[in-house]
Design a protein around this motif. Structure first.
Motif, PDB file in Angstrom:
ATOM      1  N   ARG A   9       0.838  -1.198   0.068  1.00  0.00           N
ATOM      2  CA  ARG A   9       0.069   0.012  -0.102  1.00  0.00           C
ATOM      3  C   ARG A   9       0.887   1.091  -0.070  1.00  0.00           C
ATOM      4  O   ARG A   9       0.594   2.313  -0.382  1.00  0.00           O
ATOM      5  N   LEU A  10       1.858   1.237   0.494  1.00  0.00           N
ATOM      6  CA  LEU A  10       2.851   2.269   0.814  1.00  0.00           C
ATOM      7  C   LEU A  10       4.019   2.623  -0.223  1.00  0.00           C
ATOM      8  O   LEU A  10       4.634   3.657  -0.169  1.00  0.00           O
ATOM      9  N   LYS A  11       4.576   1.550  -0.676  1.00  0.00           N
ATOM     10  CA  LYS A  11       5.487   1.662  -1.585  1.00  0.00           C
ATOM     11  C   LYS A  11       5.627   2.685  -2.805  1.00  0.00           C
ATOM     12  O   LYS A  11       6.624   3.007  -3.057  1.00  0.00           O
ATOM     13  N   GLY A  12       4.401   3.132  -3.182  1.00  0.00           N
ATOM     14  CA  GLY A  12       4.356   4.067  -4.389  1.00  0.00           C
ATOM     15  C   GLY A  12       3.883   5.297  -3.847  1.00  0.00           C
ATOM     16  O   GLY A  12       3.671   6.100  -4.545  1.00  0.00           O
ATOM     17  N   LYS A  13       3.868   5.614  -2.587  1.00  0.00           N
ATOM     18  CA  LYS A  13       3.546   6.793  -2.083  1.00  0.00           C
ATOM     19  C   LYS A  13       4.627   8.036  -2.079  1.00  0.00           C
ATOM     20  O   LYS A  13       5.554   7.570  -2.189  1.00  0.00           O
ATOM     21  N   GLY A  14       4.093   9.014  -2.139  1.00  0.00           N
ATOM     22  CA  GLY A  14       5.051  10.071  -2.313  1.00  0.00           C
ATOM     23  C   GLY A  14       5.505  10.528  -4.000  1.00  0.00           C
ATOM     24  O   GLY A  14       5.171   9.699  -4.899  1.00  0.00           O
TER      25      GLY A  14
END
Length: 450
Positions: free
Chosen positions: A99-104
């Protein structure tokens, strides 16, 4: 349960957007305009490991807040973050990662999985997603070999270095490693990848020094150990090495007290030597020892700065009383390594720019945190100097022995360095085996120079 917290984002346009705590951005601005570095924070604030996981998580988050509040980020690039609750469960950890690996604007900076099981599950995923894994003092021990595991960084130590230092400390206690011959050493360990990881080193040391090694797995989370301590009572070992986490540690000390096993003959790994492990046992744990990757007990200039710039402004993540505790400091150290890897990467790929995971990996492979730099960062002697390279993803690993006096921890040794003459061949053999299984080629000199 997921905890989300964002901090202000600096955008290179006239408008300025500020996200309140717990809110999510509805529309992400163009990545070319955003000056932010996203750090995913895997945590466990719930479940049986929460007493250990919570101060660790608070230290990680508070240091990022400090860098933003005091320094304005790194060269104007501020850190944003989002917590994701894993409950120490591997499947939930993988879900958080996905869920977080592609954030930012450039994707995740790096992951501190904060659990060995999650680390094992992510080791094959990280190279595909080009996201580094930072695992100081835990994770896969063969990851020290950057020639094979390009995306994993057990910086400053691993379970194998911990096991080696533990046996060295027992040798000192006995009057020399040769005095361990014929002794009985019981290894009471968390029955999980975390607990099983150091066994090869302990077996090698047992072969070298001629002591009898007894392996006693403890079913996670470790609240029931009566059968284990009955076996220890019957075996009457000369020493017990405790390799627990969370509630398992305090339970073991209480059972040792109940069965009359001397705490002076017990020694634990890093993760069995923190404040939550002994505070509820109190005088009953007196004489118990553990190793500590940190060289100081208590606060440093960095923690003073956190109290001033973060807690002093009502932005502390947890209670200010925990600032400077062992687990809190550990979380702070991990975020410091992450921040300094970003800073190092910017020196090569562009100051004031958001770094990709691949660029941060280069930064992690080119760290040189000497004493002068650690002093400047406010860490002083808390950590030994850290230096990494393309092939060495760990650097020097040291630990000090500390003993519980019934009310507080006190150091009883100088730093002990892991014996890499023993460990390097084991690390290489394990890394080569991993490479063969995964059909991975060892990195070439040209790759290391790129």
């Amino acid at each position: 349960m997921f905890t989300k917290q964002f901090i202000s984002l600096s955008i290179a346009v006239s408008a300025s957007l500020v996200f309140a705590q717990g809110s999510l951005a509805q529309t992400a601005p163009s990545s070319a305009l955003v000056k932010e570095q996203f750090v995913p924070l895997l945590v466990y604030r719930t479940g049986p490991y929460a007493p250990s996981g919570t101060p660790w998580a608070n230290g990680k988050q508070d240091y990022l807040k400090l860098v933003n509040e005091r320094d304005g980020g790194v060269n104007g690039v501020k850190f944003t973050y989002e917590e994701c609750e894993t409950g120490y469960a591997t499947d939930r950890g993988v879900e958080c990662y996905e869920r977080l690996k592609g954030k930012g604007p450039t994707g995740a900076t790096a992951f501190d999985p904060q659990a060995t099981g999650i680390t094992f599950a992510l080791t094959d995923k990280a190279p595909l997603d080009k996201v580094p894994l930072i695992t100081p003092g835990y994770g896969r021990s063969e990851a020290a070999d950057g020639g094979v595991l390009k995306w994993s960084f057990p910086i400053a130590g691993s379970y194998w270095t911990a096991a080696d230092i533990l046996i060295q400390s027992l040798g000192r206690k006995a009057g020399g490693l040769d005095k361990l011959k014929g002794k009985k050493v019981t290894f009471a360990y968390h029955d999980s990848p975390y607990g099983k990881e150091p066994i090869p080193v302990l077996q090698e040391r047992a072969r070298m020094h001629g002591f009898d090694l007894q392996l006693l797995p403890v079913t996670a989370p470790g609240v029931e150990q009566k059968a284990t301590w009955l076996q220890i009572r019957q075996a009457r070992p000369d020493y017990v090495v405790l390799w627990g986490w969370g509630v398992m540690n305090s339970t073991a000390l209480k059972e040792a007290q109940a069965t009359g096993y001397p705490r002076e003959k017990m020694i634990g790994v890093y993760w069995s030597g923190t404040e939550p492990d002994v505070k509820d046992v109190g005088a009953g744990a007196k004489g118990y020892s553990a190793i500590n990757m940190q060289n100081l007990l208590g606060g440093t200039k960095a923690t003073e700065e956190i109290l001033k710039h973060v807690h002093g402004k009502g932005q502390g993540t947890g209670p200010k009383e925990e600032v400077g505790s062992i687990l809190y400091n550990n979380g702070m150290i991990i975020s410091m390594i992450t921040v300094e890897a970003v800073r190092r990467a910017q020196e090569r790929f562009g100051k004031g720019k958001s770094m990709t995971g691949e660029q941060v990996r280069w930064g992690l492979e080119n760290l040189n945190l000497d004493q002068k730099r650690l002093d400047a960062l406010g860490f002083g002697k808390l950590k030994s100097p850290i230096s990494t390279s393309c092939n060495d993803h760990m650097g020097v690993a040291t630990a000090r022995v500390q003993t519980w006096d019934g009310a507080k921890w006190q150091f009883v040794s100088d730093p002990i360095e892991a014996d890499m003459a023993i460990l390097k061949p084991m690390i290489k053999a394990a890394a080569d085996k991993y490479a063969a299984e995964k059909k991975i080629a060892r990195r070439s000199p040209e790759d290391c120079q790129s």
